[in-house]
Write a protein that holds these residues in place. Structure first.
Motif, PDB file in Angstrom:
ATOM      1  N   UNK A   1     -17.037  -6.419  23.704  1.00 58.22           N
ATOM      2  CA  UNK A   1     -17.324  -6.978  22.387  1.00 58.22           C
ATOM      3  C   UNK A   1     -18.692  -7.661  22.318  1.00 58.22           C
ATOM      4  N   UNK A   2     -19.304  -7.994  23.464  1.00 61.51           N
ATOM      5  CA  UNK A   2     -20.650  -8.569  23.460  1.00 61.51           C
ATOM      6  C   UNK A   2     -21.738  -7.495  23.437  1.00 61.51           C
ATOM      7  N   UNK A   3     -21.396  -6.277  23.815  1.00 63.42           N
ATOM      8  CA  UNK A   3     -22.393  -5.213  23.923  1.00 63.42           C
ATOM      9  C   UNK A   3     -22.613  -4.518  22.587  1.00 63.42           C
ATOM     10  N   UNK A   4     -23.792  -3.921  22.436  1.00 55.76           N
ATOM     11  CA  UNK A   4     -24.021  -2.953  21.374  1.00 55.76           C
ATOM     12  C   UNK A   4     -23.643  -1.589  21.939  1.00 55.76           C
ATOM     13  N   UNK A   5     -22.607  -0.978  21.374  1.00 57.34           N
ATOM     14  CA  UNK A   5     -22.154   0.316  21.887  1.00 57.34           C
ATOM     15  C   UNK A   5     -23.267   1.361  21.802  1.00 57.34           C
ATOM     16  N   UNK A   6     -24.037   1.342  20.717  1.00 57.75           N
ATOM     17  CA  UNK A   6     -25.096   2.348  20.552  1.00 57.75           C
ATOM     18  C   UNK A   6     -26.212   2.144  21.574  1.00 57.75           C
ATOM     19  N   UNK A   7     -26.614   0.895  21.795  1.00 52.50           N
ATOM     20  CA  UNK A   7     -27.699   0.661  22.748  1.00 52.50           C
ATOM     21  C   UNK A   7     -27.255   0.928  24.183  1.00 52.50           C
ATOM     22  N   UNK A   8     -26.080   0.426  24.546  1.00 51.69           N
ATOM     23  CA  UNK A   8     -25.610   0.640  25.912  1.00 51.69           C
ATOM     24  C   UNK A   8     -25.349   2.118  26.182  1.00 51.69           C
ATOM     25  N   UNK A   9     -24.887   2.843  25.161  1.00 47.02           N
ATOM     26  CA  UNK A   9     -24.536   4.248  25.348  1.00 47.02           C
ATOM     27  C   UNK A   9     -25.689   5.216  25.226  1.00 47.02           C
ATOM     28  N   UNK A  10     -26.910   4.716  24.959  1.00 43.27           N
ATOM     29  CA  UNK A  10     -28.052   5.617  24.805  1.00 43.27           C
ATOM     30  C   UNK A  10     -28.274   6.426  26.077  1.00 43.27           C
ATOM     31  N   UNK A  11     -28.380   7.730  25.915  1.00 43.52           N
ATOM     32  CA  UNK A  11     -28.671   8.608  27.040  1.00 43.52           C
ATOM     33  C   UNK A  11     -27.514   8.798  28.004  1.00 43.52           C
ATOM     34  N   UNK A  12     -26.291   8.445  27.594  1.00 40.59           N
ATOM     35  CA  UNK A  12     -25.161   8.498  28.531  1.00 40.59           C
ATOM     36  C   UNK A  12     -24.873   9.914  29.014  1.00 40.59           C
TER      37      UNK A  12
END
Length: 404
Positions: free
Chosen positions: A83-94
Motif C-alpha cells: 500500500x506504500x508503493x506505486x504499483x505502476x512505478x515499481x512494476x515498470x519494466x517487470x
C-alpha cells in the motif's frame, strides 16, 4: 525448496527524522548472506518495497542495487507492491526483469498468473498478489462488497481455479493485507503501519488462504504466525517506538513434497536498539542501570511535578540519541474542577496557573497584566475581568512594559 520470506522494507523511510538508508543497506547485506549460507532457492518480498509512492533517488538506487545482487545470487526472487508503493512505478519494466530471475508483480489482473518453479518434488506455483485497493478492483471484478476481504477473496478464488487446472501443484502466495484469525480478535498493529481500512473494514480472515501450501504476508510490522502455513515476517527494522519489543528478521521456510515441513525465524541485525524510559529527570540522568541505553534511540516520558527547564538538552548529554520527549506530570491537572464542583475560576486565573505550572514559578505583575488583557480581548463576554495594572493603551504597549 528453501524460501526466505521478508516484507515491508520501506526503503527511504526515516525514524523520527533520522535517516535509515544506511541501516537498510546493512539489512540487504544480511539478506544476501542468508541466501548463500542457508542455500535459499526463493526470496519472496510481500510488499512495501518503498516507503512512499514517489521514492527518493537514494532509495531507488538501493532497491536497484539490491535486486541486481539478488539476481546474481543462487535464488529466484518474487516481490509485490504494497500500500506504500506505486504499483505502476515499481512494476515498470517487470516483463524485461523477469528474464533475470526477479519477478515483480504489481498488476492485480495478473494475480492468478503464477511464476512456475521446480524442485526435486515437482512444480511450485508462486502467486504474487499485490496490495488490492477495494475501490480499484470492485468494478472490474464485480465485487459484491467494498472490503479487503472481498478483494483478496476474489483474487484467491482465481488462484484456486488456476491451481485446479494445474493438478494441485504446491503453491506459495504473497499478499499484502491485514489478516487475522477472526475479525473480533485482530492482530495488534504497530504505530508505523498506515491504516488501510475501508469504511472501518480492513481485516481479512485466514480462511481466505485455505488450500495454499504457504502464504507469505506483508503489511504488519511485527512477525506473526497465524498458522503453520500463514505467517507475517514483519519489517526488517523498527520504524516506531511501539516496535521496541519486536524481534526483526525473516522466515526461512522449507517446502517439502507435502507442503511446509519446517520454518524458523532468522533474526536481522539491529543497528541501534530502542529504549522507552520513564521517570523524573534527575533519576534518569543519574541511574547507573540506564547506561546500557546511552547508545540507543530513546523515547523519554518525564513524570516531574514541574516541567524541568532544558529537559531535552540535559537528556541528550547522557542519551545523545533521544528522539522523543513527553511529559506526564504527577501534579494536579491545571484547571481541573475541584471535588464537589465548587465555584468556577476566572479564565485569567487558569492562564496564570498554567504559566506557573510550565515555569515552576509564577508570572510577574507585568506579565499578569498582559495575560489578563489578552484573555479579555479573546472573550466576547461583556462581563470581563478587571485588568491588573490597566492603563496601557494596547497589548503591544503592555508587551513592551513586560519585556523592556
Amino acid at each position: 525448496m528453501r524460501i526466505l520470506h521478508t516484507s515491508d522494507w520501506h526503503l527511504g523511510r526515516s525514524f523520527h527524522r533520522e535517516g535509515m538508508l544506511t541501516h537498510q543497506g546493512v539489512f540487504v547485506d544480511h539478506l544476501l548472506e542468508v541466501v548463500e549460507r542457508e542455500r535459499v532457492d526463493l526470496v519472496v518480498v510481500a510488499g512495501d518495497i518503498y516507503d512512499r509512492a514517489l521514492p527518493q533517488v537514494d532509495a531507488v538506487r538501493l532497491a536497484s542495487e539490491t535486486l541486481a545482487r539478488l539476481a546474481a545470487s543462487r535464488a529466484k526472487v518474487v516481490l509485490t507492491s504494497g500500500n506504500h508503493d506505486s504499483a505502476h512505478r515499481l512494476g515498470f519494466g517487470s516483463d524485461l526483469i523477469d528474464a533475470a530471475g526477479v519477478f515483480i508483480r504489481t498488476d492485480a489482473s495478473r494475480a492468478a498468473a503464477p511464476i512456475m518453479l521446480e524442485d526435486e518434488h515437482g512444480p511450485v506455483a508462486v502467486y504474487g498478489i499485490p496490495y488490492l485497493d477495494p475501490d480499484t478492483v470492485r468494478e472490474p471484478w464485480q465485487l459484491a462488497a467494498r472490503s479487503h476481504a472481498a478483494a483478496l477473496g476474489e483474487a484467491m478464488r482465481r488462484v484456486r481455479e488456476d491451481l485446479t487446472r494445474r493438478g494441485g501443484a504446491r503453491s506459495v502466495v504473497l499478499a499484502h493485507a491485514f489478516v487475522a484469525g477472526r475479525a473480533e480478535e485482530p492482530v495488534q498493529p504497530s504505530d508505523s503501519e498506515r491504516d488501510i481500512s475501508v469504511g472501518g473494514v480492513s481485516i481479512v480472515p485466514t480462511s481466505v488462504f485455505d488450500g495454499v501450501s504457504y502464504a507469505a504476508l506483508g503489511h504488519l510490522h511485527g512477525r506473526h504466525t497465524l498458522s503453520e502455513t500463514i505467517r507475517y515476517s514483519g519489517s526488517p527494522l523498527a520504524y516506531s517506538f511501539s516496535e521496541a519489543s519486536h524481534r526483526k528478521g525473516s522466515w526461512l521456510v522449507e517446502l517439502g513434497a507435502d507442503g511446509v515441513s519446517h520454518a524458523e525465524f532468522v533474526e536481522a541485525p539491529v543497528p541501534r536498539e530502542l529504549a522507552l524510559l520513564r521517570g523524573d529527570l534527575e533519576t534518569l540522568l543519574a541511574d547507573p542501570a540506564l547506561a546500557v541505553h546511552e547508545g540507543s534511540w530513546v523515547q523519554v516520558t518525564l513524570t516531574d511535578p514541574v516541567r524541568p527547564s532544558q529537559a531535552m538538552e540535559r537528556l541528550r548529554r547522557r542519551f545523545p540519541h533521544t528522539l522523543l520527549l513527553g511529559f506526564e506530570s504527577t501534579a494536579p491537572v491545571v484547571g481541573a474542577l475541584p471535588q464537589g464542583h465548587g465555584p468556577m475560576r476566572r479564565d485569567r486565573d487558569l492562564v496564570a496557573d498554567f504559566v506557573a505550572e510550565l515555569r515552576g514559578a509564577p508570572a510577574s505583575e507585568g506579565e499578569l497584566a498582559l495575560l489578563g488583557r489578552a484573555v479579555d480581548d479573546c472573550c466576547e463576554d461583556t462581563d470581563v475581568d478587571v485588568l491588573v495594572g490597566a492603563g496601557a493603551a494596547s497589548v503591544e504597549e503592555e508587551w513592551a512594559e513586560v519585556l523592556f
